[in-house]
Design an enzyme around this catalytic site. Structure first.
Site, PDB file in Angstrom:
ATOM      1  N   ASP A  32       6.038  22.575 -10.046  1.00 26.50           N
ATOM      2  CA  ASP A  32       4.995  21.872  -9.290  1.00 26.50           C
ATOM      3  C   ASP A  32       3.969  22.895  -8.826  1.00 26.50           C
ATOM      4  O   ASP A  32       4.303  24.065  -8.601  1.00 26.50           O
ATOM      5  CB  ASP A  32       5.607  21.163  -8.059  1.00 26.50           C
ATOM      6  CG  ASP A  32       4.702  20.071  -7.493  1.00 26.50           C
ATOM      7  OD1 ASP A  32       5.037  18.884  -7.657  1.00 26.50           O
ATOM      8  OD2 ASP A  32       3.645  20.405  -6.902  1.00 26.50           O
ATOM      9  N   ASP A 145       9.814  -3.104 -15.185  1.00 25.63           N
ATOM     10  CA  ASP A 145       9.423  -4.514 -15.135  1.00 25.63           C
ATOM     11  C   ASP A 145      10.438  -5.347 -15.922  1.00 25.63           C
ATOM     12  O   ASP A 145      10.845  -6.430 -15.506  1.00 25.63           O
ATOM     13  CB  ASP A 145       8.019  -4.688 -15.721  1.00 25.63           C
ATOM     14  CG  ASP A 145       7.051  -3.669 -15.151  1.00 25.63           C
ATOM     15  OD1 ASP A 145       6.458  -3.934 -14.105  1.00 25.63           O
ATOM     16  OD2 ASP A 145       6.934  -2.559 -15.728  1.00 25.63           O
ATOM     17  N   ARG A 148      13.540  -5.732 -13.897  1.00 28.44           N
ATOM     18  CA  ARG A 148      13.356  -6.732 -12.827  1.00 28.44           C
ATOM     19  C   ARG A 148      13.413  -8.144 -13.404  1.00 28.44           C
ATOM     20  O   ARG A 148      14.045  -9.040 -12.837  1.00 28.44           O
ATOM     21  CB  ARG A 148      12.001  -6.529 -12.138  1.00 28.44           C
ATOM     22  CG  ARG A 148      11.959  -5.303 -11.258  1.00 28.44           C
ATOM     23  CD  ARG A 148      10.532  -5.055 -10.774  1.00 28.44           C
ATOM     24  NE  ARG A 148      10.446  -3.800 -10.040  1.00 28.44           N
ATOM     25  CZ  ARG A 148       9.393  -2.980 -10.077  1.00 28.44           C
ATOM     26  NH1 ARG A 148       8.331  -3.282 -10.811  1.00 28.44           N
ATOM     27  NH2 ARG A 148       9.398  -1.873  -9.371  1.00 28.44           N
ATOM     28  N   HIS A 172       1.894  -1.659 -18.032  1.00 24.52           N
ATOM     29  CA  HIS A 172       2.678  -1.564 -16.798  1.00 24.52           C
ATOM     30  C   HIS A 172       1.658  -1.752 -15.678  1.00 24.52           C
ATOM     31  O   HIS A 172       1.082  -0.802 -15.172  1.00 24.52           O
ATOM     32  CB  HIS A 172       3.361  -0.198 -16.703  1.00 24.52           C
ATOM     33  CG  HIS A 172       3.997   0.039 -15.360  1.00 24.52           C
ATOM     34  ND1 HIS A 172       4.964  -0.778 -14.838  1.00 24.52           N
ATOM     35  CD2 HIS A 172       3.784   0.993 -14.432  1.00 24.52           C
ATOM     36  CE1 HIS A 172       5.325  -0.331 -13.645  1.00 24.52           C
ATOM     37  NE2 HIS A 172       4.614   0.748 -13.371  1.00 24.52           N
TER      38      HIS A 172
HETATM   39  P1  ADP Z   1       4.690  10.314  -6.941  1.00 29.63           P
HETATM   40  O1  ADP Z   1       5.074   9.343  -5.871  1.00 29.63           O
HETATM   41  O2  ADP Z   1       4.005   9.673  -8.120  1.00 29.63           O
HETATM   42  O3  ADP Z   1       5.809  11.201  -7.357  1.00 29.63           O
HETATM   43  P2  ADP Z   1       3.625  12.519  -5.403  1.00 29.63           P
HETATM   44  O4  ADP Z   1       2.267  12.699  -4.816  1.00 29.63           O
HETATM   45  O5  ADP Z   1       4.834  12.446  -4.524  1.00 29.63           O
HETATM   46  O6  ADP Z   1       3.520  11.219  -6.324  1.00 29.63           O
HETATM   47  O7  ADP Z   1       3.898  13.676  -6.475  1.00 29.63           O
HETATM   48  C1  ADP Z   1       2.971  14.184  -7.347  1.00 29.63           C
HETATM   49  C2  ADP Z   1       3.267  15.667  -7.465  1.00 29.63           C
HETATM   50  O8  ADP Z   1       2.435  16.195  -8.512  1.00 29.63           O
HETATM   51  C3  ADP Z   1       2.945  16.478  -6.199  1.00 29.63           C
HETATM   52  O9  ADP Z   1       4.101  17.164  -5.769  1.00 29.63           O
HETATM   53  C4  ADP Z   1       1.838  17.448  -6.652  1.00 29.63           C
HETATM   54  O10 ADP Z   1       1.936  18.720  -6.047  1.00 29.63           O
HETATM   55  C5  ADP Z   1       2.106  17.530  -8.143  1.00 29.63           C
HETATM   56  N1  ADP Z   1       0.943  18.003  -8.911  1.00 29.63           N
HETATM   57  C6  ADP Z   1      -0.342  17.603  -8.813  1.00 29.63           C
HETATM   58  N2  ADP Z   1      -1.118  18.288  -9.693  1.00 29.63           N
HETATM   59  C7  ADP Z   1      -0.290  19.124 -10.364  1.00 29.63           C
HETATM   60  C8  ADP Z   1      -0.477  20.085 -11.395  1.00 29.63           C
HETATM   61  N3  ADP Z   1      -1.683  20.336 -11.910  1.00 29.63           N
HETATM   62  N4  ADP Z   1       0.605  20.758 -11.834  1.00 29.63           N
HETATM   63  C9  ADP Z   1       1.830  20.529 -11.315  1.00 29.63           C
HETATM   64  N5  ADP Z   1       2.074  19.630 -10.348  1.00 29.63           N
HETATM   65  C10 ADP Z   1       1.027  18.944  -9.874  1.00 29.63           C
END
Ligand code: ADP
Length: 310
Positions: A32, A145, A148, A172
């Protein structure tokens, strides 16, 4: 099999947890932008695994994904105030360009599972950017879906959802199509069986099941902000099917040559999933109304995809 997860937010971390509990991966690696978040989830999940399976979990950068057989993409960015859906898509497409470049650098023969929303568009973007064959870029699509729809039909008919054969097709999202005409309990058409057991599928039963299938996510989002356990379990099940080369049928989203006359759009229909990804489609028999609805759903998605600057 090593499974990578890019995006360790709610969906990505719940998927890692589900994979660990089911023991379907030998190793899970979380990546991440927020490396502290990925590390924290990996540690927390690591402490659950001695109670569950032999799966190991780690966090790290893209180099840690080397030799992964499957990578889940669950990264994304939420809509900002005042931002249109198309602006958001443009921004997510740019994020995906970086992510996919990194993944392809370290595992060029991977199968990609896309979970970020809007999942059908993000799947098509991923397929275009990665250049992988369509069957190796699989969106979670309508797996949830469909689950469900089956549970609601099962509850109405007092039959296990596992013995209900019914699918949700298309997007979706709002334009999805519940394929009523091909739904079966065992091998018996739903309407026939429902009448036999004195629980006919009246217009109001049908409308209620349709509404609760289509709008379940809104109810969850109202209560707790986002949905993740269901999709996480679905992703773990899909990975199990790929790893065991099951040739099992799931309503997943891949770029599809022709859907009711609409060319090259990612959407869900029932497909066979195994070690090579998706290898065949099982296009269901549809009535005229369902065909028209699926054509509409495909057209909506095609229009959205064309609006994305790639
Ligand atoms: P969801 O509920 O869809 O999981 P979140 O906002 O909890 O959504 O999670 C999305 C994750 O994607 C976050 O932890 C964010 O840091 C990560 N993220 C966003 N952009 C990038 C990127 N370029 N590379 C890696 N991770 C990313």
């Amino acid at each position: 099999m090593k499974v990578g997860i890019v995006g360790a937010g709610m969906v990505g971390s719940a998927a890692a947890y589900a994979l660990g509990l089911r023991g379907v991966a030998s190793e899970v690696v979380l990546v991440d932008l927020d490396s502290a978040l990925a590390e924290a989830h990996a540690l927390d999940i690591a402490h659950a695994l001695p109670f569950a399976s032999g799966t190991s979990i780690a966090s790290g950068d893209y180099d840690r994904l080397r030799n992964a057989g499957i990578v889940i993409i669950a990264a994304g960015s939420a809509q900002r105030p005042g931002e249109t859906r198309t602006d958001l898509l443009g921004r997510n497409a740019a994020i995906f360009r970086d992510i996919i470049g990194e993944i392809m650098r370290v595992c060029p023969d991977v199968i990609l599972l896309v979970a970020s929303n809007p999942v059908d568009i993000m799947t098509q973007i991923t397929q275009v950017i990665s250049g992988l064959p369509a069957g190796r870029v699989i969106g979670s699509g309508t797996i949830l879906d469909t689950a469900r729809f089956r549970s609601l039909l099962g509850a109405h008919l007092h039959v296990s959802p596992r013995s209900i054969h019914a699918y949700v097709l298309g997007e979706h999202g709002d334009s999805q199509v519940l394929a009523w005409s091909s739904a079966r309990a065992g091998a018996v058409p739903i309407a026939t069986f429902a009448t036999q057991v004195g629980a006919p599928i009246t217009e109001s039963v049908r409308a209620e099941i349709d509404d609760r299938t289509r709008n379940a996510a809104y109810t969850i989002i109202r209560g707790k902000g986002s949905t993740y356990y269901g999709i996480a379990a679905g992703l773990a099940r899909l990975i199990g099917a790929i790893r065991q080369d099951e040739q099992a049928v799931f309503s997943v989203s891949i770029v599809t040559e022709n859907t009711e006359g609409v060319q090259d759009v990612a959407l869900s229909i029932p497909r066979i999933v195994g070690r090579e990804g998706v290898t065949a489609d099982l296009y269901p028999e549809l009535d005229a109304q369902e065909r028209a609805a699926l054509h509409r759903s495909a057209s909506v998605l095609r229009g959205l995809f064309e609006s994305v600057p790639l």
